[in-house]
Scaffold this active site. Sequence first.
Site, PDB file in Angstrom:
ATOM      1  N   VAL A 101      37.450  56.640  14.273  1.00 36.07           N
ATOM      2  CA  VAL A 101      36.202  57.293  14.633  1.00 36.07           C
ATOM      3  C   VAL A 101      36.339  58.811  14.594  1.00 36.07           C
ATOM      4  O   VAL A 101      35.554  59.506  13.940  1.00 36.07           O
ATOM      5  CB  VAL A 101      35.738  56.842  16.034  1.00 36.07           C
ATOM      6  CG1 VAL A 101      34.539  57.663  16.501  1.00 36.07           C
ATOM      7  CG2 VAL A 101      35.390  55.365  16.033  1.00 36.07           C
ATOM      8  N   ASP A 127      45.502  65.157  18.057  1.00 32.59           N
ATOM      9  CA  ASP A 127      45.914  63.809  18.453  1.00 32.59           C
ATOM     10  C   ASP A 127      47.323  63.894  19.019  1.00 32.59           C
ATOM     11  O   ASP A 127      48.154  64.667  18.528  1.00 32.59           O
ATOM     12  CB  ASP A 127      45.889  62.852  17.257  1.00 32.59           C
ATOM     13  CG  ASP A 127      45.847  61.393  17.688  1.00 32.59           C
ATOM     14  OD1 ASP A 127      44.768  60.771  17.562  1.00 32.59           O
ATOM     15  OD2 ASP A 127      46.879  60.868  18.163  1.00 32.59           O
ATOM     16  N   THR A 180      38.819  52.845  23.935  1.00 35.17           N
ATOM     17  CA  THR A 180      38.665  52.337  25.302  1.00 35.17           C
ATOM     18  C   THR A 180      38.895  50.828  25.265  1.00 35.17           C
ATOM     19  O   THR A 180      37.936  50.053  25.160  1.00 35.17           O
ATOM     20  CB  THR A 180      37.271  52.666  25.861  1.00 35.17           C
ATOM     21  OG1 THR A 180      36.284  52.447  24.851  1.00 35.17           O
ATOM     22  CG2 THR A 180      37.183  54.107  26.320  1.00 35.17           C
ATOM     23  N   THR A 206      33.340  54.455  23.975  1.00 35.81           N
ATOM     24  CA  THR A 206      32.457  53.477  24.590  1.00 35.81           C
ATOM     25  C   THR A 206      32.930  53.149  26.003  1.00 35.81           C
ATOM     26  O   THR A 206      34.074  52.757  26.213  1.00 35.81           O
ATOM     27  CB  THR A 206      32.430  52.182  23.757  1.00 35.81           C
ATOM     28  OG1 THR A 206      32.045  52.506  22.423  1.00 35.81           O
ATOM     29  CG2 THR A 206      31.453  51.187  24.350  1.00 35.81           C
ATOM     30  N   CYS A 260      35.551  47.066  19.329  1.00 36.22           N
ATOM     31  CA  CYS A 260      34.179  47.263  19.826  1.00 36.22           C
ATOM     32  C   CYS A 260      33.553  45.960  20.302  1.00 36.22           C
ATOM     33  O   CYS A 260      33.411  45.725  21.495  1.00 36.22           O
ATOM     34  CB  CYS A 260      33.304  47.884  18.732  1.00 36.22           C
ATOM     35  SG  CYS A 260      33.710  49.604  18.368  1.00 36.22           S
ATOM     36  N   ARG A 309      43.835  46.227  15.357  1.00 37.62           N
ATOM     37  CA  ARG A 309      43.629  46.237  16.803  1.00 37.62           C
ATOM     38  C   ARG A 309      42.713  45.105  17.238  1.00 37.62           C
ATOM     39  O   ARG A 309      41.633  44.927  16.710  1.00 37.62           O
ATOM     40  CB  ARG A 309      43.044  47.575  17.251  1.00 37.62           C
ATOM     41  CG  ARG A 309      44.015  48.733  17.202  1.00 37.62           C
ATOM     42  CD  ARG A 309      43.321  50.022  17.595  1.00 37.62           C
ATOM     43  NE  ARG A 309      42.263  50.365  16.650  1.00 37.62           N
ATOM     44  CZ  ARG A 309      41.399  51.360  16.841  1.00 37.62           C
ATOM     45  NH1 ARG A 309      41.439  52.080  17.945  1.00 37.62           N
ATOM     46  NH2 ARG A 309      40.476  51.631  15.940  1.00 37.62           N
TER      47      ARG A 309
END
Length: 437
Positions: free
Chosen positions: A22, A40, A90, A125, A265, A336
Site C-alpha cells: 500500500v 520503512d 494491521t 485499517t 484485508c 500474508r
Amino acid sequence: MGLYEQIAAKKERIALVGLGYVGMPIAVAFAKKADVIGFDVNQEKVRLYESGFDPTKEVGDEVIRNTSVQFTSDENDLDQARFFIVAVPTPVNDDHTPDLTPVEGASHVVGRHLSLGSIVVFESTVYPGVTEDVCVPILEQESGLVCGKDFKIGYSPERINPGDKVHRLETITKIVSGMDEETLDTVARVYEMVVDAGVHRAESIRVAEAAKVIENSQRDINIAFMNELSIIFNKMGIDTKAVLEAAGTKWNFLNFRPGLVGGHCIGVDPYYLTYKAEELGYHSQIILSGRRINDDMGKYVAENLVKNLIKADKRVQDAKVALLGFTFKENCPDTRNTRVIDIVNELKEYGIHPVITDPVADAEEAKREYDVAFTDLDVIQDMDAVIVAVAHEEFLKMSERNLAGLYKEGEKKVLLDIKGLLNRKEFENAGYLYWRL
C-alpha cells in the site's frame, strides 16, 4: 501559505511511513507531484527499492528506478517532513483480536519527528476510535506537542487492491477525513494532487474508519454465503459455478464466487469491527458466522480431496498432492494470511505429502512465515492429485496435456479446481475425477 500550498510548491515534504503493497505505490504517486520521503524499518526492503527493484510487483522495477522518492530506513530523515502518511499493516493475533503493534510502532516513530504545524494521516485499517484514542496519545507522548494545537491528524483508509492494475490509487475515490474543517480541507487537497477519481470528505475520522472496515466485512459476508452455497450444492450433486452463472443473468444478482478468503484485508478487517462491538457489549452474529465459514474452507477442501482419493481407489496416507499456487490472491507475490496454508496443514494431518509450486509468490516470505519451500512446476511428476489453488496467469495457460504430465501414468487423476478455472466437462471427458467449490 498553508501546508498544502507549501507541499505543492515543494517547500515542504510528504513522508510515507510503511513501504509495503500500500505505502510504496502511494509514495511513488505523490513523488510525481511533490518531494517525498519513503520510510520503512525494514532495511532490506529499502535496499531493494534503492537498487531499483520492486519486490511487491505493484509498480514495477522501471518505475522504482525512475521515481524521485527518497527511500530510507533512517527515521531521522523524517525530520524533513511535515505531512505524514502512515500505511502499515494491521493484522490480528492468533485469537483474532486486533494486533495494533505496527500502527503503535509507527506512531512512536512519527511522534519523535513531529514539528509545529504537522499533519499525520493514518491509512491503516482499524476499528473506529483507534486513530484518536490509541495513536494520538502516542504522538503527543513522543513529541511533547498537543494534538489540535501544535499538530493535526486525519484518516484516509487505503483502498489499493494488490495485484490489480485497473483499480489503483489514482482511479479509486479516496475517503478523507480530518479532526477539524481546516485539517480536512488540507488533507483533501493533498490527496487530490494524485487521486484522479476525486475524494469523498467524510464527516469525521470515526466515520472514515468505520467506512473502511465495513467495506471488507461486506465482501467477506458475501463470499461466506457463496461458500455455504457451495457446501450445500456439493451435497446435492449440483455444480455451484453453473448455478451462479444461471442466477447471474438477473440484473441485480451480486457477482460473488466461493473460495479461500485470505490476505491482509478481507480475512482480517471483520475481526477489528467485531472486537470493538464486543467491547461495547454486542456479540456479532452475521459477521462472525461468515468468518467461521470462510476460516473453515481450507479444511473443507482437504476433506474433499481425501474423499476423492478414496473414490479413485488411491491410498490416502503418503499420497503425493501438488498444490498450484500459495499466495492469498492471483498474480500477487503476497503470502500474508494466505489460506492455502490451511489446506497444506490439513493434508499433513492425513499423512499426505503436499508439493507446492508458485512462480509468483515471495519464496523467502513463505519460508520465513510458514516454513514452506516451493518446487519448480517443471519438475513435478508422479502426483496422485493436483489442487489448482490460485488463479495465477501461468496456471490459466496450462492445457489438459500440461496438467496430465503432473500425474502418475496409467492411474486415475484426481483434480481439485478451487477457483473454477478449468472446463469441467473437458477434464471429466478426459477421465479426471474433477471437483471444485
